[in-house]
Design a protein around this motif. Structure first.
Motif, short mmCIF file in Angstrom:
data_model
loop_
_atom_site.label_atom_id
_atom_site.label_comp_id
_atom_site.label_asym_id
_atom_site.label_seq_id
_atom_site.Cartn_x
_atom_site.Cartn_y
_atom_site.Cartn_z
N UNK A 170 0.85 -1.18 0.00
CA UNK A 170 0.00 0.00 0.00
C UNK A 170 0.89 1.24 0.00
N UNK A 171 0.30 2.37 -0.37
CA UNK A 171 1.05 3.62 -0.41
C UNK A 171 0.97 4.34 0.93
N UNK A 172 2.13 4.84 1.38
CA UNK A 172 2.20 5.64 2.59
C UNK A 172 2.81 7.00 2.26
N UNK A 173 2.43 8.01 3.04
CA UNK A 173 3.00 9.33 2.84
C UNK A 173 4.48 9.33 3.20
N UNK A 174 5.26 10.07 2.40
CA UNK A 174 6.68 10.26 2.67
C UNK A 174 7.00 11.71 2.35
N UNK A 175 6.83 12.59 3.33
CA UNK A 175 6.95 14.03 3.08
C UNK A 175 5.82 14.49 2.17
N UNK A 176 6.15 15.24 1.13
CA UNK A 176 5.10 15.67 0.20
C UNK A 176 4.73 14.60 -0.82
N UNK A 177 5.39 13.45 -0.76
CA UNK A 177 5.18 12.39 -1.74
C UNK A 177 4.60 11.15 -1.06
N UNK A 178 4.48 10.09 -1.83
CA UNK A 178 4.04 8.80 -1.28
C UNK A 178 4.94 7.71 -1.85
N UNK A 179 4.99 6.58 -1.13
CA UNK A 179 5.85 5.47 -1.53
C UNK A 179 5.13 4.15 -1.26
#
Length: 802
Positions: free
Chosen positions: A616-625
């Motif tokens: 699943x995608x998680x937030x990483x600063x202003x982006x997601x990973x």
């Protein structure tokens, strides 16, 4: 008893014997739709008698041992008006009814989850699959995503307006866990212009939604289901042209045309479509008190999006032959697409951009081949091959910081770039092929063998950072999937399919090593192989009531975007592991017609999933990973009930409940039991549903016209943006409950040749949100004009299908 009485008694006693000994008659015929397709499993009865049968897979039927007399044959089929035909049977006579045409019902703008012809057979297969008839929706301004979002179990979350990134969710599985196909061809990595939110609904004839277990012939490593968009496969000459204009300066147009020469079989197919929007809709957002950074003002401001324009153009041309001895279909084609997308925000709404954008160009060559009864009867071969080359670029060179007012302050040149200074340009190349061989030994036993190959590569460069070695090393992802299946079909009442799949994946990336003495990039390769298997079965309790069950142990191999990122808002993760899932589905389907006028459809499904290395995608600063969550358990149910009365009225409601729970007890770097163990997975809706109703009237103002008014509702219960068990109760971020209404009015003339539609979306102008609380458009209006004409090539008369 005297002699006369004895003789009379004997004659009366033998009258039944004489009647029985008379030669009885029979009736046979062929039933087809007004588009020329045979009607399969249509119900054929002699009214007022007990004689009844069904048409076979070619639309033929026969009724035997019929006494002489006058009868009326009635043929009924889902989605069609009942056909009545009078026939006279003489003693010993065989009456043949030629080419009985059963007219399709008109139900413009109705999402009808029902099968027709080949789709009917798919829906009644052992797999849990819903189908949408797209033809009645061709006059709407909706794209395929908006149509799918009204289906049970489906939830599509978008980052914004037209052209934005979206996340497709099906019964708790989302993103790349659900595979998307166009006529059985995977759309992975086809480019941002060829996605479900760009393709006009006019291009689709029907849509199949597989929930859970996916059949072998699709050649897929889907974890939780698949969507197959089916275009019109009829051999015909046609032209379908439309243009729509709507709020936010939105323009959408499409031209779909086909020509087939009856004598030579030469076929030319063309699909052209274009999308443009300013996407300058109003949003309610929190802004910093000082205008740019610092504490947010809790009082939201209503402001317009100012840097979110989107445009895309796509052209597809196919040339070949059909209906030849060596090929039912042989087509070579090319697809050209181009788009430009302004980037208004990051993965979250409080990161605002004013000049950042991305561009994409794609060229795809395709080859399709299909042949039934190859060498022997029942042996069919389908081949597909494609090669795609594409160029993508993200431009971020502005030395400015923007806010939601559209104002900016300068940045030091040394740290220019709204997110990170870049002119990164990369080429995505994709080679793919699929071969499917099926053999129907008889109506009871059949086999299927499928092989699919996929090789993706990316290589890029950046003028801003020309010495970055990582850009110079190619990123490669290859997949090979082999599937074999056996199907047992007992008199079309009990069907069971057993299957096995073998998955292979290889990756090539690079990593920076020896960073202190001799820093350099070093190639890293990895490979894996996995096995999957399953069973799907169904049983017809009655002709109108069907129960289904399926189990699958499967794997899903990470996609290129999840591993390599998209160079915009999604970061790379080279350590992603394949997902594994055990899937169980149980369901029932009821489809009943009463008094030839009332039809009720009821569908209900229970599901259970246990997934390992869930992505699943998680937030990483202003982006997601994309990350591996660990183990996730999913329990859910969905259901739908629909009612229609002739062509006058239809009503439907559906709902989905799904609970995804984290079952990872121990996590790396966390002492003891994980604080989010057995908590619900965040940022995934758990309760949502849809409703729709419509009325339609024929011959309004003129003959061969139809006026339709339709209403739809979409409901989503609130859900948490982050882990619900963490933080204080009053501080939890959540995506609020959402309810939206849509209205549409369509007027069609000359049996659907000329059409005009008016639509209003989000009538109440409700605040709607999706991925990571990103705001969606408010109230919008649109008008669509459409011209459609079609003529079959099989020698029949022309007909408009809508």
């Amino acid at each position: 008893m005297n002699f006369k009485q004895l003789l009379l008694t004997g004659v009366i006693s033998f009258l039944p014997v004489f009647a029985f000994c008379q030669t009885l008659g029979s009736i046979s015929g062929h039933a087809k739709s007004n588009t020329g397709d045979p009607l399969i499993e249509a119900v054929v009865i002699l009214e007022g008698t007990s004689f009844a049968t069904n048409t076979d897979d070619k639309g033929n039927f026969i009724l035997k041992d019929i006494p002489a007399g006058e009868y009326t044959v009635a043929i009924s089929y889902i989605g069609h008006n009942t056909k009545h035909q009078k026939v006279s049977i003489k003693e010993g006579e065989h009456a043949k009814l030629h080419q009985l045409v059963v007219e399709e019902e008109q139900a413009i703008n109705e999402v009808t989850v029902t099968g027709k012809n080949e789709t009917q057979k798919i829906k009644e297969s052992a797999f849990t699959v819903s189908t949408i008839d797209a033809k009645p929706l061709h006059n709407s301004t909706a794209d395929i995503n908006q149509v799918l979002n009204r289906t049970t179990g489906v939830r599509i979350r978008e980052d914004g307006g037209l052209g934005s990134n979206f996340n497709f969710s099906l019964n708790g599985f989302s993103g790349k866990q659900v595979k998307i196909f166009l006529d059985g061809i995977p759309m992975d990595n086809f480019g941002s212009s060829l996605t479900l939110n760009n393709i006009p609904i006019n291009l689709a004839d029907g849509i199949q939604i597989y929930k859970g277990v996916v059949p072998v012939w699709l050649g897929s490593d889907a974890l939780g289901g698949a969507v197959n968009v089916v275009t019109n496969q009829k051999v015909r000459n046609y032209l379908d042209a439309s243009y729509s204009y709507g709020s936010f300066n939105t323009h959408r147009s499409s031209i779909n045309a086909g020509y087939t020469d009856k004598k030579t079989g030469l076929t030319v197919l063309t699909n052209l479509f274009q999308n443009y929007s300013d996407n300058n809709y109003w949003v309610n957002v929190e802004v910093p008190l000082n205008g740019f950074d610092g504490t947010l003002d809790p009082q939201k401001k209503r402001l317009r999006r100012f840097h979110d324009k989107y445009r895309s153009e796509t052209a597809q041309v196919e040339v070949g032959v059909v209906n030849k001895k060596y090929a039912d279909k042989l087509l070579a084609g090319v697809i050209l697409s181009n788009n430009k997308q302004d980037i208004q925000t990051g993965a979250v709404v409080d990161r605002v951009y004013g000049q950042r954008y991305r561009t994409s160009k794609t060229l795809i060559g395709t080859l399709k081949y299909k042949k039934s009864d190859l060498f022997v009867k029942g042996l069919s071969l389908t081949l597909y091959g494609a090669y795609k080359t594409g160029e993508n670029q993200t431009v971020d060179t502005s030395a400015r910081t923007y806010n939601w007012y559209g104002n900016y302050i300068p940045k030091p040149e040394a740290i220019s770039g709204e997110q990170s200074r870049t002119l990164y340009k990369f080429a995505d190349n994709l080679a793919m092929s699929n071969a499917n061989l099926s053999y129907e030994i008889n109506k009871t036993h059949s086999f299927n063998l499928n092989y699919s190959f996929n090789r993706f590569s990316r290589k890029g460069s950046d003028e801003v950072n020309p010495n970055n070695e990582s850009y110079k090393h190619p990123m490669i992802l290859s997949k090979n999937i082999i599937g074999v299946a056996y199907k047992f079909d007992y008199k079309r009442r009990w069907e069971t399919t057993l299957f096995y799949k073998k998955f292979f994946q290889g990756t090539q990336t690079s990593q920076r090593v020896d960073i202190y003495v001799n820093p350099h990039q070093e190639t890293v390769r990895a490979s894996m192989a996995k096995d999957g298997f399953g069973i799907a079965t169904t049983y017809f309790v009655f002709p109108y009531l069907q129960v289904k069950g399926s189990y699958e142990n499967t794997f899903r191999l990470p996609e290129s975007e999840e591993i390599f990122g998209d160079a915009v808002n999604r970061l790379s993760n080279y350590e992603l592991k394949p997902e594994q899932s055990s899937n169980v589905n149980v369901g029932l389907l009821l489809n009943k017609t009463f008094y030839e006028k009332h039809r009720i459809t009821l569908e209900a499904n229970l599901l259970y999933r246990y997934s390992e290395n869930f992505i699943r995608y998680e937030l990483s600063g202003p982006n997601s990973r994309a990350t591996n969550q660990g183990n996730v358990e999913t329990k859910g149910l969905d259901g739908e009930i629909r009612y229609s009365y002739k062509q006058l009225f239809h009503l439907g409601i559906n709902g989905t409940y799904q609970k995804l729970v984290n079952m990872t007890e121990r996590e790396s770097g966390v002492a003891g039991i994980s604080p989010v163990y057995k908590q619900q997975i965040p940022n995934i809706p758990f309760l949502f549903g849809n409703a729709d109703a419509g009325v339609g009237f024929n011959n309004v103002g003129f003959k061969k016209t139809r006026l339709s008014l339709n209403w739809t509702l979409n409901y989503v219960q609130f859900y948490y943006l982050y882990w619900p068990g963490l933080g204080n109760k009053g501080d939890k971020n959540k995506i609020p409950q959402q309810i939206s209404h849509n209205l549409s009015l369509t007027y069609s003339l000359n049996d659907g040749m000329f059409n005009v539609s008016f639509e209003c979306r989000n009538v109440a102008d409700s605040e709607l949100y999706d991925n990571f609380l990103l705001p969606k458009p408010g109230r919008s209006f649109a008008v669509k004009l459409r011209y459609f004409i079609s003529k079959t090539v099989s020698g029949g008369t022309g007909s408009n299908e809508n």
